[in-house]
Design an enzyme around this catalytic site. Sequence first.
Site, PDB file in Angstrom:
ATOM      1  N   CYS A   1      47.062 -20.502  -5.161  1.00  0.00           N
ATOM      2  CA  CYS A   1      47.007 -21.884  -5.672  1.00  0.00           C
ATOM      3  C   CYS A   1      48.129 -22.186  -6.658  1.00  0.00           C
ATOM      4  O   CYS A   1      48.474 -23.346  -6.873  1.00  0.00           O
ATOM      5  CB  CYS A   1      45.658 -22.150  -6.339  1.00  0.00           C
TER       6      CYS A   1
ATOM      7  N   HIS B   1      46.577 -28.171 -11.325  1.00  0.00           N
ATOM      8  CA  HIS B   1      46.020 -27.738 -10.041  1.00  0.00           C
ATOM      9  C   HIS B   1      44.594 -28.279  -9.929  1.00  0.00           C
ATOM     10  O   HIS B   1      43.822 -28.241 -10.867  1.00  0.00           O
ATOM     11  CB  HIS B   1      46.015 -26.209  -9.966  1.00  0.00           C
TER      12      HIS B   1
ATOM     13  N   ASN C   1      40.375 -28.795  -3.000  1.00  0.00           N
ATOM     14  CA  ASN C   1      41.382 -27.865  -3.494  1.00  0.00           C
ATOM     15  C   ASN C   1      42.320 -27.520  -2.332  1.00  0.00           C
ATOM     16  O   ASN C   1      41.925 -26.831  -1.406  1.00  0.00           O
ATOM     17  CB  ASN C   1      40.677 -26.608  -4.027  1.00  0.00           C
TER      18      ASN C   1
HETATM   19  N1  ACO Z   1      25.642 -25.958  -2.198  1.00  0.00           N
HETATM   20  C1  ACO Z   1      24.495 -25.723  -2.845  1.00  0.00           C
HETATM   21  N2  ACO Z   1      24.309 -24.676  -3.635  1.00  0.00           N
HETATM   22  C2  ACO Z   1      25.337 -23.832  -3.801  1.00  0.00           C
HETATM   23  C3  ACO Z   1      26.582 -24.009  -3.158  1.00  0.00           C
HETATM   24  C4  ACO Z   1      26.703 -25.133  -2.329  1.00  0.00           C
HETATM   25  N3  ACO Z   1      27.845 -25.391  -1.668  1.00  0.00           N
HETATM   26  N4  ACO Z   1      27.407 -23.010  -3.507  1.00  0.00           N
HETATM   27  C5  ACO Z   1      26.739 -22.225  -4.361  1.00  0.00           C
HETATM   28  N5  ACO Z   1      25.479 -22.706  -4.528  1.00  0.00           N
HETATM   29  C6  ACO Z   1      24.412 -22.176  -5.355  1.00  0.00           C
HETATM   30  C7  ACO Z   1      24.604 -20.723  -5.693  1.00  0.00           C
HETATM   31  O1  ACO Z   1      24.108 -19.908  -4.645  1.00  0.00           O
HETATM   32  C8  ACO Z   1      23.814 -20.587  -6.973  1.00  0.00           C
HETATM   33  O2  ACO Z   1      22.461 -20.432  -6.635  1.00  0.00           O
HETATM   34  P1  ACO Z   1      21.531 -19.383  -7.443  1.00  0.00           P
HETATM   35  O3  ACO Z   1      21.579 -19.867  -8.865  1.00  0.00           O
HETATM   36  O4  ACO Z   1      20.238 -19.537  -6.770  1.00  0.00           O
HETATM   37  O5  ACO Z   1      22.196 -18.065  -7.252  1.00  0.00           O
HETATM   38  C9  ACO Z   1      23.959 -21.944  -7.627  1.00  0.00           C
HETATM   39  O6  ACO Z   1      24.419 -22.849  -6.616  1.00  0.00           O
HETATM   40  C10 ACO Z   1      24.913 -21.988  -8.803  1.00  0.00           C
HETATM   41  O7  ACO Z   1      26.087 -21.322  -8.442  1.00  0.00           O
HETATM   42  P2  ACO Z   1      27.260 -21.148  -9.488  1.00  0.00           P
HETATM   43  O8  ACO Z   1      28.319 -20.299  -8.848  1.00  0.00           O
HETATM   44  O9  ACO Z   1      26.747 -20.743 -10.803  1.00  0.00           O
HETATM   45  O10 ACO Z   1      27.752 -22.656  -9.629  1.00  0.00           O
HETATM   46  P3  ACO Z   1      28.898 -23.219 -10.527  1.00  0.00           P
HETATM   47  O11 ACO Z   1      28.388 -24.278 -11.381  1.00  0.00           O
HETATM   48  O12 ACO Z   1      29.705 -22.130 -11.172  1.00  0.00           O
HETATM   49  O13 ACO Z   1      29.848 -23.903  -9.446  1.00  0.00           O
HETATM   50  C11 ACO Z   1      31.867 -23.477  -8.225  1.00  0.00           C
HETATM   51  C12 ACO Z   1      30.401 -23.120  -8.403  1.00  0.00           C
HETATM   52  C13 ACO Z   1      31.955 -24.909  -7.801  1.00  0.00           C
HETATM   53  C14 ACO Z   1      32.460 -22.573  -7.143  1.00  0.00           C
HETATM   54  C15 ACO Z   1      32.608 -23.292  -9.549  1.00  0.00           C
HETATM   55  O14 ACO Z   1      32.307 -22.042 -10.114  1.00  0.00           O
HETATM   56  C16 ACO Z   1      34.096 -23.388  -9.391  1.00  0.00           C
HETATM   57  O15 ACO Z   1      34.631 -24.455  -9.129  1.00  0.00           O
HETATM   58  N6  ACO Z   1      34.824 -22.297  -9.609  1.00  0.00           N
HETATM   59  C17 ACO Z   1      36.259 -22.280  -9.561  1.00  0.00           C
HETATM   60  C18 ACO Z   1      36.814 -22.733  -8.271  1.00  0.00           C
HETATM   61  C19 ACO Z   1      37.341 -21.620  -7.458  1.00  0.00           C
HETATM   62  O16 ACO Z   1      36.914 -20.501  -7.529  1.00  0.00           O
HETATM   63  N7  ACO Z   1      38.317 -21.942  -6.667  1.00  0.00           N
HETATM   64  C20 ACO Z   1      38.911 -20.971  -5.828  1.00  0.00           C
HETATM   65  C21 ACO Z   1      40.334 -21.201  -5.710  1.00  0.00           C
HETATM   66  S1  ACO Z   1      41.163 -20.660  -7.115  1.00  0.00           S
HETATM   67  C22 ACO Z   1      41.524 -21.945  -7.947  1.00  0.00           C
HETATM   68  O17 ACO Z   1      41.736 -22.946  -7.349  1.00  0.00           O
HETATM   69  C23 ACO Z   1      41.609 -21.830  -9.380  1.00  0.00           C
END
Ligand code: ACO
Length: 340
Positions: free
Chosen positions: A131, A267, A297
């Site tokens: 990214c 980003h 993204n």
């Molecule tokens: N729909 C519904 N529920 C979901 C989904 C979905 N698509 N995805 C995950 N969940 C659930 C999980 O299973 C979890 O359930 P549990 O509590 O029963 O285990 C719950 O939602 C919460 O999950 P978290 O991971 O804690 O949610 P969070 O608030 O952290 O959001 C997200 C997740 C959106 C991925 C966030 O952490 C994020 O944006 N992270 C950074 C983005 C990223 O990693 N990008 C990758 C590219 S690198 C970059 O661009 C920087």
Amino acid sequence: MTEVTGPDTRSPAETPATGWASRVAGCGSALPERKMTNHELATMVDTSDEWITQRTGIKERRIAADGENTSDLATRAALSALKQAGIRGSDVDLIVLATCTPDRTVPASAVRVQAAIGMTAGIAFDVQAACSGFVFALSVADNMIRLGQARTALVIGAETISRIIDWTDRNSCVLFGDGAGAVVLRAERQTGGLRKGVLSTHLRSDGRHQDKIRTDGGPSSTRTAGYMHLEGREVFLHAVVNLAEASQEALAANGLTQADLDWVVPHQANQRIVQTLGEKLHLPKEKVILTVDHHGNTSAASIPLALAEAVEDGRIKENDLVLTPTMGAGFTWGAALIRW
Ligand code: ACO
């Protein structure tokens, strides 16, 4: 022989006095036709529009058609940037294309763009910093221009991330989209007054975090491209710290502060990450360009796509000070500070 007495503590303003800077002459973008909404995703995996909107700010993303490759999007973005700059492909002597989803493993997608835009001289190659790729590519091109190795560069971020998504994994498939953005940089000799163009770039990586965003394959290990996996919460926590750190470093290196910024074009991983960065930098939210709602993204394409949109709609104008903090797999992160 020159004696090395300690770390180089010069600010970019003091570094090699070639007097050459990389001015932004134009930018452009390209998106696939096909929109995929959260509602459509909810028919594919156990998710909802409400969850995706609340946790990420994403409402829809674009998905490349069958046969529509990264270099096709990159070429369209490049041609639109060239048009804005008022130059032709044959005027370009450097293409640096950031992607982690090349058309083919060999050759670089950049050479496909080179041929497609009618550029028969100069050089074209890809960089891969996930990214963060666009800011890394911008840094490479800027340094080559400053050193006199290139005069007119196309810096492109282009991805068909949808090809490495596991469409049954709700943790990742809701986050990404396809697209491309491009910027034309031209060498300009600056003899004083307000410095313009790329003021400085700041790059970092830390391989200890290599598994936090990764594919489960690659040509050398599995002979496949693999699918994307990520530890979202961990990425989120590092992203807000690293983006803020890179932003502060870029400002400090140029003797500037947040108050000097006209725009932050970060980003676009998640609206909450972008908003947290804005708060950490004490910026009014109007100064932070947000496109994740309609692009998702798009990895290396996200910053140039956002730049092109903000130039097109008249927000970014000549002389504006623009900061582009980024963070991606590796981890890689960094920022560029640009006087438009
Ligand atoms: N729909 C519904 N529920 C979901 C989904 C979905 N698509 N995805 C995950 N969940 C659930 C999980 O299973 C979890 O359930 P549990 O509590 O029963 O285990 C719950 O939602 C919460 O999950 P978290 O991971 O804690 O949610 P969070 O608030 O952290 O959001 C997200 C997740 C959106 C991925 C966030 O952490 C994020 O944006 N992270 C950074 C983005 C990223 O990693 N990008 C990758 C590219 S690198 C970059 O661009 C920087």
